[in-house]
Design a protein around this motif. Structure first.
Motif, PDB file in Angstrom:
ATOM      1  N   PHE A  48       0.866  -1.175   0.000  1.00 38.66           N
ATOM      2  CA  PHE A  48       0.000   0.000   0.000  1.00 38.66           C
ATOM      3  C   PHE A  48       0.909   1.233   0.000  1.00 38.66           C
ATOM      4  O   PHE A  48       1.336   1.682   1.055  1.00 38.66           O
ATOM      5  N   PRO A  49       1.220   1.758  -1.174  1.00 46.64           N
ATOM      6  CA  PRO A  49       2.156   2.884  -1.258  1.00 46.64           C
ATOM      7  C   PRO A  49       1.734   4.117  -0.458  1.00 46.64           C
ATOM      8  O   PRO A  49       2.581   4.907  -0.068  1.00 46.64           O
ATOM      9  N   THR A  50       0.446   4.260  -0.222  1.00 45.24           N
ATOM     10  CA  THR A  50      -0.020   5.393   0.575  1.00 45.24           C
ATOM     11  C   THR A  50      -0.917   4.894   1.697  1.00 45.24           C
ATOM     12  O   THR A  50      -1.503   3.805   1.612  1.00 45.24           O
ATOM     13  N   HIS A  51      -1.033   5.709   2.717  1.00 36.86           N
ATOM     14  CA  HIS A  51      -1.930   5.398   3.828  1.00 36.86           C
ATOM     15  C   HIS A  51      -3.370   5.300   3.322  1.00 36.86           C
ATOM     16  O   HIS A  51      -4.142   4.445   3.768  1.00 36.86           O
ATOM     17  N   LEU A  52      -3.746   6.167   2.374  1.00 32.48           N
ATOM     18  CA  LEU A  52      -5.096   6.137   1.805  1.00 32.48           C
ATOM     19  C   LEU A  52      -5.407   4.791   1.151  1.00 32.48           C
ATOM     20  O   LEU A  52      -6.534   4.313   1.222  1.00 32.48           O
ATOM     21  N   GLU A  53      -4.413   4.187   0.524  1.00 34.42           N
ATOM     22  CA  GLU A  53      -4.656   2.891  -0.117  1.00 34.42           C
ATOM     23  C   GLU A  53      -4.925   1.807   0.915  1.00 34.42           C
ATOM     24  O   GLU A  53      -5.813   0.981   0.717  1.00 34.42           O
ATOM     25  N   LEU A  54      -4.206   1.818   2.007  1.00 38.10           N
ATOM     26  CA  LEU A  54      -4.460   0.835   3.058  1.00 38.10           C
ATOM     27  C   LEU A  54      -5.827   1.084   3.691  1.00 38.10           C
ATOM     28  O   LEU A  54      -6.607   0.154   3.898  1.00 38.10           O
ATOM     29  N   LEU A  55      -6.145   2.329   3.972  1.00 43.77           N
ATOM     30  CA  LEU A  55      -7.459   2.646   4.535  1.00 43.77           C
ATOM     31  C   LEU A  55      -8.572   2.262   3.560  1.00 43.77           C
ATOM     32  O   LEU A  55      -9.621   1.754   3.972  1.00 43.77           O
ATOM     33  N   SER A  56      -8.346   2.477   2.278  1.00 46.77           N
ATOM     34  CA  SER A  56      -9.340   2.108   1.267  1.00 46.77           C
ATOM     35  C   SER A  56      -9.539   0.593   1.226  1.00 46.77           C
ATOM     36  O   SER A  56     -10.673   0.115   1.086  1.00 46.77           O
ATOM     37  N   ALA A  57      -8.451  -0.158   1.355  1.00 42.60           N
ATOM     38  CA  ALA A  57      -8.556  -1.624   1.370  1.00 42.60           C
ATOM     39  C   ALA A  57      -9.357  -2.093   2.590  1.00 42.60           C
ATOM     40  O   ALA A  57     -10.162  -3.025   2.492  1.00 42.60           O
ATOM     41  N   ILE A  58      -9.149  -1.450   3.715  1.00 39.23           N
ATOM     42  CA  ILE A  58      -9.909  -1.785   4.924  1.00 39.23           C
ATOM     43  C   ILE A  58     -11.375  -1.419   4.717  1.00 39.23           C
ATOM     44  O   ILE A  58     -12.279  -2.213   5.038  1.00 39.23           O
ATOM     45  N   ALA A  59     -11.638  -0.242   4.155  1.00 40.48           N
ATOM     46  CA  ALA A  59     -13.015   0.193   3.912  1.00 40.48           C
ATOM     47  C   ALA A  59     -13.718  -0.727   2.914  1.00 40.48           C
ATOM     48  O   ALA A  59     -14.928  -0.971   3.041  1.00 40.48           O
ATOM     49  N   ARG A  60     -12.991  -1.255   1.941  1.00 39.41           N
ATOM     50  CA  ARG A  60     -13.586  -2.214   0.984  1.00 39.41           C
ATOM     51  C   ARG A  60     -14.148  -3.418   1.716  1.00 39.41           C
ATOM     52  O   ARG A  60     -15.187  -3.948   1.341  1.00 39.41           O
ATOM     53  N   ARG A  61     -13.446  -3.847   2.763  1.00 37.82           N
ATOM     54  CA  ARG A  61     -13.961  -4.964   3.572  1.00 37.82           C
ATOM     55  C   ARG A  61     -15.302  -4.596   4.185  1.00 37.82           C
ATOM     56  O   ARG A  61     -16.208  -5.409   4.280  1.00 37.82           O
ATOM     57  N   GLY A  62     -15.402  -3.358   4.646  1.00 34.90           N
ATOM     58  CA  GLY A  62     -16.660  -2.893   5.223  1.00 34.90           C
ATOM     59  C   GLY A  62     -17.780  -2.894   4.203  1.00 34.90           C
ATOM     60  O   GLY A  62     -18.895  -3.356   4.495  1.00 34.90           O
ATOM     61  N   PHE A  63     -17.509  -2.402   2.997  1.00 33.54           N
ATOM     62  CA  PHE A  63     -18.534  -2.400   1.955  1.00 33.54           C
ATOM     63  C   PHE A  63     -18.927  -3.817   1.568  1.00 33.54           C
ATOM     64  O   PHE A  63     -20.100  -4.097   1.316  1.00 33.54           O
ATOM     65  N   ALA A  64     -17.947  -4.726   1.547  1.00 39.56           N
ATOM     66  CA  ALA A  64     -18.255  -6.124   1.238  1.00 39.56           C
ATOM     67  C   ALA A  64     -19.151  -6.721   2.319  1.00 39.56           C
ATOM     68  O   ALA A  64     -20.116  -7.440   2.015  1.00 39.56           O
ATOM     69  N   GLU A  65     -18.861  -6.428   3.566  1.00 38.55           N
ATOM     70  CA  GLU A  65     -19.681  -6.933   4.672  1.00 38.55           C
ATOM     71  C   GLU A  65     -21.087  -6.349   4.629  1.00 38.55           C
ATOM     72  O   GLU A  65     -22.077  -7.067   4.785  1.00 38.55           O
ATOM     73  N   LEU A  66     -21.189  -5.053   4.418  1.00 45.83           N
ATOM     74  CA  LEU A  66     -22.502  -4.415   4.338  1.00 45.83           C
ATOM     75  C   LEU A  66     -23.289  -4.955   3.145  1.00 45.83           C
ATOM     76  O   LEU A  66     -24.490  -5.221   3.260  1.00 45.83           O
ATOM     77  N   ALA A  67     -22.630  -5.157   2.013  1.00 46.29           N
ATOM     78  CA  ALA A  67     -23.292  -5.719   0.834  1.00 46.29           C
ATOM     79  C   ALA A  67     -23.802  -7.128   1.115  1.00 46.29           C
ATOM     80  O   ALA A  67     -24.917  -7.488   0.719  1.00 46.29           O
ATOM     81  N   ALA A  68     -22.996  -7.925   1.807  1.00 49.36           N
ATOM     82  CA  ALA A  68     -23.423  -9.288   2.139  1.00 49.36           C
ATOM     83  C   ALA A  68     -24.643  -9.269   3.051  1.00 49.36           C
ATOM     84  O   ALA A  68     -25.584 -10.047   2.867  1.00 49.36           O
ATOM     85  N   ARG A  69     -24.628  -8.369   4.030  1.00 46.87           N
ATOM     86  CA  ARG A  69     -25.776  -8.270   4.945  1.00 46.87           C
ATOM     87  C   ARG A  69     -27.028  -7.811   4.220  1.00 46.87           C
ATOM     88  O   ARG A  69     -28.115  -8.331   4.467  1.00 46.87           O
ATOM     89  N   THR A  70     -26.892  -6.830   3.349  1.00 46.37           N
ATOM     90  CA  THR A  70     -28.081  -6.338   2.641  1.00 46.37           C
ATOM     91  C   THR A  70     -28.592  -7.375   1.650  1.00 46.37           C
ATOM     92  O   THR A  70     -29.803  -7.545   1.509  1.00 46.37           O
ATOM     93  N   ALA A  71     -27.691  -8.075   0.975  1.00 43.08           N
ATOM     94  CA  ALA A  71     -28.117  -9.106   0.027  1.00 43.08           C
ATOM     95  C   ALA A  71     -28.855 -10.227   0.742  1.00 43.08           C
ATOM     96  O   ALA A  71     -29.849 -10.749   0.237  1.00 43.08           O
ATOM     97  N   ALA A  72     -28.393 -10.575   1.930  1.00 45.61           N
ATOM     98  CA  ALA A  72     -29.033 -11.645   2.695  1.00 45.61           C
ATOM     99  C   ALA A  72     -30.404 -11.236   3.216  1.00 45.61           C
ATOM    100  O   ALA A  72     -31.259 -12.079   3.452  1.00 45.61           O
ATOM    101  N   THR A  73     -30.630  -9.943   3.363  1.00 44.65           N
ATOM    102  CA  THR A  73     -31.880  -9.464   3.930  1.00 44.65           C
ATOM    103  C   THR A  73     -32.777  -8.833   2.879  1.00 44.65           C
ATOM    104  O   THR A  73     -33.788  -9.390   2.491  1.00 44.65           O
TER     105      THR A  73
END
Length: 195
Positions: A48-73
């Protein structure tokens, strides 16, 4: 990337996710994520050349989790009433904001979404697309375009989540229960139309 690199990259992201859950957004420094992942403080820069890239990768996990929860419901039964599906999606969103507060805060940081790092904005769009689709199905063909009505509803939900987190709902309404606010928001944005 070789298998070892992918393993370390994922370990850094996972360490960030765990740190975020335990200590909040302010704790997400490269040094602390590296320490928790068991690597040198310079190691994250290889992936992750920048801090923003690492934070973005972490946030992607959040969007994936939220998407999974919404798809299931909300997305589970395509034949179900659109307002019921929309209500379910809104509840999942508000519950996610309550139970995963640090992740919720990180996911919607403007600097991350606007940076274009790792396609974070594009990762968030399917969830908004689902919201637009359900709003379009649950409301009459009059008034604002579905995208505008969905954005207004989303802003309302985000505000409810934030006010609850700050303790302001308790002060204003005497309760942290969001059900009446959710019903009022849906009525307002769906023009009080019942299916």
């Amino acid at each position: 990337m070789n298998e070892e690199s992918i393993g370390l990259r994922d370990r850094l992201i996972e360490a960030g996710v765990e740190l975020l859950a335990a200590e909040g957004v302010q704790a997400l420094t490269l040094r602390e994520i590296a320490r928790r992942a068991g690597v040198s403080h310079g190691a994250p820069r290889r992936y992750f050349p920048t801090h923003l890239e690492l934070l973005s990768a972490i946030a992607r996990r959040g969007f994936a989790e939220l998407a999974a929860r919404t798809a299931a419901t909300a997305g589970a039964d395509e034949q179900a009433d659109p307002r019921q599906r929309l209500t379910a999606l809104c509840r999942v969103y508000l519950d996610f904001a309550r139970t995963d507060r640090g992740m919720f805060e990180l996911m919607f940081r403007h600097d991350l979404l606007a940076s274009g790092r790792l396609g974070l904005r594009e990762t968030s769009l399917p969830l908004f697309g689902m919201l637009v689709d359900l709003v379009a199905r649950a409301r009459p063909r009059t008034g604002a375009a579905p995208e505008i009505a969905a954005a207004a509803l989303w802003a309302n939900l985000h505000g409810i989540a934030q006010l609850r987190d700050w303790g302001s709902l308790q002060l204003a309404t005497g309760s942290d229960d969001v059900e009446q606010l959710l019903a009022a928001a849906l009525d307002a944005h769906l023009e009080a139309v019942q299916p």
